[in-house]
Structures are given as structure tokens and as C-alpha cells.
Design an enzyme around this catalytic site. Sequence first.
Site, PDB file in Angstrom:
ATOM      1  N   CYS A 243       0.880  -1.186   0.000  1.00  0.00           N
ATOM      2  CA  CYS A 243       0.000   0.000   0.000  1.00  0.00           C
ATOM      3  C   CYS A 243       0.904   1.219   0.000  1.00  0.00           C
ATOM      4  O   CYS A 243       0.892   2.024   0.932  1.00  0.00           O
ATOM      5  CB  CYS A 243      -0.929   0.001   1.213  1.00  0.00           C
ATOM      6  SG  CYS A 243      -1.875  -1.522   1.431  1.00  0.00           S
ATOM      7  N   ALA A 244       1.690   1.362  -1.057  1.00  0.00           N
ATOM      8  CA  ALA A 244       2.822   2.291  -1.062  1.00  0.00           C
ATOM      9  C   ALA A 244       2.416   3.760  -1.041  1.00  0.00           C
ATOM     10  O   ALA A 244       3.133   4.592  -0.501  1.00  0.00           O
ATOM     11  CB  ALA A 244       3.716   2.012  -2.273  1.00  0.00           C
TER      12      ALA A 244
ATOM     13  N   GLY B 105       6.594   7.183   1.008  1.00  0.00           N
ATOM     14  CA  GLY B 105       7.496   7.553   2.095  1.00  0.00           C
ATOM     15  C   GLY B 105       8.254   6.371   2.673  1.00  0.00           C
ATOM     16  O   GLY B 105       9.466   6.446   2.905  1.00  0.00           O
ATOM     17  N   LYS B 106       7.559   5.261   2.882  1.00  0.00           N
ATOM     18  CA  LYS B 106       8.199   4.088   3.494  1.00  0.00           C
ATOM     19  C   LYS B 106       8.999   3.297   2.459  1.00  0.00           C
ATOM     20  O   LYS B 106      10.018   2.688   2.788  1.00  0.00           O
ATOM     21  CB  LYS B 106       7.152   3.234   4.188  1.00  0.00           C
ATOM     22  CG  LYS B 106       6.520   3.983   5.378  1.00  0.00           C
ATOM     23  CD  LYS B 106       5.430   3.210   6.060  1.00  0.00           C
ATOM     24  CE  LYS B 106       4.787   4.052   7.149  1.00  0.00           C
ATOM     25  NZ  LYS B 106       3.994   5.177   6.600  1.00  0.00           N
TER      26      LYS B 106
ATOM     27  N   ASP C 217       0.106   0.099  -5.478  1.00  0.00           N
ATOM     28  CA  ASP C 217      -1.015   0.911  -4.999  1.00  0.00           C
ATOM     29  C   ASP C 217      -2.132   0.863  -6.040  1.00  0.00           C
ATOM     30  O   ASP C 217      -1.892   0.593  -7.214  1.00  0.00           O
ATOM     31  CB  ASP C 217      -0.599   2.365  -4.758  1.00  0.00           C
ATOM     32  CG  ASP C 217      -1.508   3.053  -3.741  1.00  0.00           C
ATOM     33  OD1 ASP C 217      -1.196   3.004  -2.542  1.00  0.00           O
ATOM     34  OD2 ASP C 217      -2.552   3.610  -4.145  1.00  0.00           O
TER      35      ASP C 217
ATOM     36  N   ASP D 223      -4.441  -2.893 -10.633  1.00  0.00           N
ATOM     37  CA  ASP D 223      -5.658  -2.644 -11.421  1.00  0.00           C
ATOM     38  C   ASP D 223      -6.498  -3.907 -11.599  1.00  0.00           C
ATOM     39  O   ASP D 223      -7.571  -3.887 -12.199  1.00  0.00           O
ATOM     40  CB  ASP D 223      -5.317  -2.026 -12.781  1.00  0.00           C
ATOM     41  CG  ASP D 223      -4.241  -2.796 -13.528  1.00  0.00           C
ATOM     42  OD1 ASP D 223      -3.906  -3.931 -13.099  1.00  0.00           O
ATOM     43  OD2 ASP D 223      -3.724  -2.275 -14.531  1.00  0.00           O
TER      44      ASP D 223
ATOM     45  N   CYS E 227      -1.714   3.707  11.228  1.00  0.00           N
ATOM     46  CA  CYS E 227      -1.504   4.936  12.012  1.00  0.00           C
ATOM     47  C   CYS E 227      -2.735   5.169  12.890  1.00  0.00           C
ATOM     48  O   CYS E 227      -3.255   6.274  12.989  1.00  0.00           O
ATOM     49  CB  CYS E 227      -1.210   6.136  11.115  1.00  0.00           C
ATOM     50  SG  CYS E 227      -2.452   6.476   9.848  1.00  0.00           S
TER      51      CYS E 227
END
Length: 402
Positions: free
Chosen positions: A232-233, A237-238, A256, A283, A354
Site C-alpha cells: 500500500c505504497a 514515504g516508506k 497501490d 488494477d 496509524c
Amino acid sequence: MKILAYKNLFIGITETLNNIFFNHKYADRELEKMLKSNKKWGSRDRAFIAETVYDTVRWKRMIEASMGKEVSPDNLWEFVGTWFSLNDEKLPYWDEFKKIDQREVLKKNHAATDRNFAVKASIPDWLNQLGMKELGKQWETEIDVMNVPSPAVIRTNTLKTDRKTLQRKLKEEGIESEILSKYPDALELAQKANIFKTEAFQNGWFEVQDAGSQLISPYLNVQPGMRVVDACAGAGGKALHLAALTENKGQIYGLDIHEWKLLELKKRAKRNGAQNIQTKVIDSSKVVKKMENTADRLLIDAPCSGLGVLSRNPDAKWKLSQEFIDSVKKEQAKILDEYCKIVKVSGAMVYATCSILPSENQNQVEIFLENHPEFKLVREKQLLPSQTGFDGFYMAYLERIS
């Protein structure tokens, strides 16, 4: 905060709030748009607008109680004026503020906040009930901490520099920072500044990333040469942190469902000098199926309520609903169930959110393990804002044993 009594600044504030509250826009994007369209405003003006917008969004319910009515497009000036009255600031003698009586404002505020924690902490009743149900009195502690604006933290890009060199370079550019000893690559800025104009940023020496968030990629325990999937890029950031941790050796796949986010990841990767990142748009189910049993490491930074990052995104509490949280929990379970197949035997994955809600974190992992005996939980960590002073995150390290 001292009032800057220029009407054009208040017009900017009320227009931004109107878009956040009534056109359902995101606070950070609306603020950025407003500041970009008014290039003549100085740094003091910009800081005043940004701080006022975030403060009034954060304390919306408490301000409404002090007004004695809900905010509407017609009373935004009164709403903003009420906030300054609560902070004992003298309002300019403008017609828009004539209805505000500071004594009445304070009287209503005391009456409302003395008997209701949700009003005092400025959160919806349903959210307070949910938090109390899941965390008990700890919920009140966390909400109080998240009502304080979050510090500005950056992550050193170790592909290009080291933390002390970055700190010196930023100081040369007029930006003071402090080394955070418990976070290997983190610097906390002494004050918020437009760091994106710095030469250090343009050269890819750092990325903006909360200190808690900086612990997630290392939790995956990656090594140079590994095949790593960030499922789930988002804007990456990660994934960028993973590229630095693997020293540009091996392969990192950023997946993603949104192509525009992956395009942003590509731009950031180029600036960072991250050469081992490939992106794939999810997709169809075929994308994940083709990757089954191929990854040494898998990161599932799952969609979540965001109830660990309210200090950074205070507008989220007005956009969230119980229905959304129920929906996102189903999505978390589905992603775990489907994407875990990417991990090869003897490989491992990290499930992260988060959020500070057990129902999105520990409970999800327990349900997953009941349905997937081929995995075992090795370790887990819940970062609470009250304990760290930064955003709230959860992470669980799971090994595939068969």
C-alpha cells in the site's frame, strides 16, 4: 498568538475554513492552495494564517460551544473571532466582530467544557464513545496529547548523506534542528519553516516523515539484496526508506491502486537517488496473484482511521464516521488475507497502521492468525502519542513458517 489585524488575512482564513468544513476539502491542501495564490504575504502572515486555520479546525466543537451555535458559512467570522476571544486576544474594531462579547464567550465555554470531555477535547460524541470503549481512560490521555500540534520531523536520506551532515547543511540554510536519539535518521526542526525550498531538499537529502512513522520500515528487518514489496505504497514515504535501508541493492516493489500516487513516488525516488524501486498499479487481482510466494519481506501499511495522527490532521475527526471505520476494518482484513500470499516461506511481513484502536491493530492480527496458521506473530509494537510525543502507530512482525 498575536492577532495580525489585516482584513485580507482574515478573508484568507475564512475562505479556507469554508472549503474545509463545507466543501469537505483537506486542511493541508486548502491551506497550501491559499498560500500559493497569495505570494505577496510574508512569512509572518503565512504563519498566522496557517496557525489560525489549524487551531480553529482542531478546536471546532469547543469554539461552537463557546458561540452557542454550530459554525456555518454565514458565521465564519464570528467563529474565528470567538477563538481569539477564548485566547484573550483583543479583536479589531470590525463590523464582523461586533456581535462577539468576550464575557459571554467565556461563560458559555466554562458551562460546556466543565461537564463534557468530548466538548472540552473538541471531538464528536460518537468518536469519544468509541475511544472510551476501546481504550478506557487512556483514550482521554491520548486525545489531550493529540490536541497539541505535532512537531516537524524529517528523515535523513542515508543514500545521499548522514544525519550530522544534513543538520550542518540545514543550519547553513538558516534552519535549526535537534537530533532525536531514539530515531536513527530523524531530525526535529526547532520551528516550522518552508524546508522544501532548501538546497538540501532539492538534492534529495531528506524527506518529511514523522518520527513514529520512521520506525516502521526498519521493523521489517530488511537486508541489502532482498526482494521487498510495499503493498500500500501510496506516494512512497516508506518505500523510499526501504530503499535506503537496503542500500539500493535488491528490489523494492511499490504497489497501490492509485496510479497518481505511484507517479509521485517515482518523482521522489529520482530526487532521493533510490534506484531499486519499481512501481505497479493494482488494477486487477492478477497483479497480486503473479507475485505470490516471491517476497522476502512484505509491508502492509494498511488503510485505517488515522486515529493516531490527529495532531497532524485535525480535520480528520470531522470527516470520520462510524460507518467509515467499520468499512476500513473490513478492508484491512481483506488486504491481510489476500496480500499475505506474496510472502514466501521463511519470509516475513509487517502489518502497520496509524491508528491507536485495538480493533484495527491487535484484534486484526489475532483474527488473521486464526485464519492463517502458516504465519506466526514474532513481535508487535503500539506507539502511543502520550508515550512518544509523536504520532501514534501500530506494527506487527509476522513470519511465514509454512
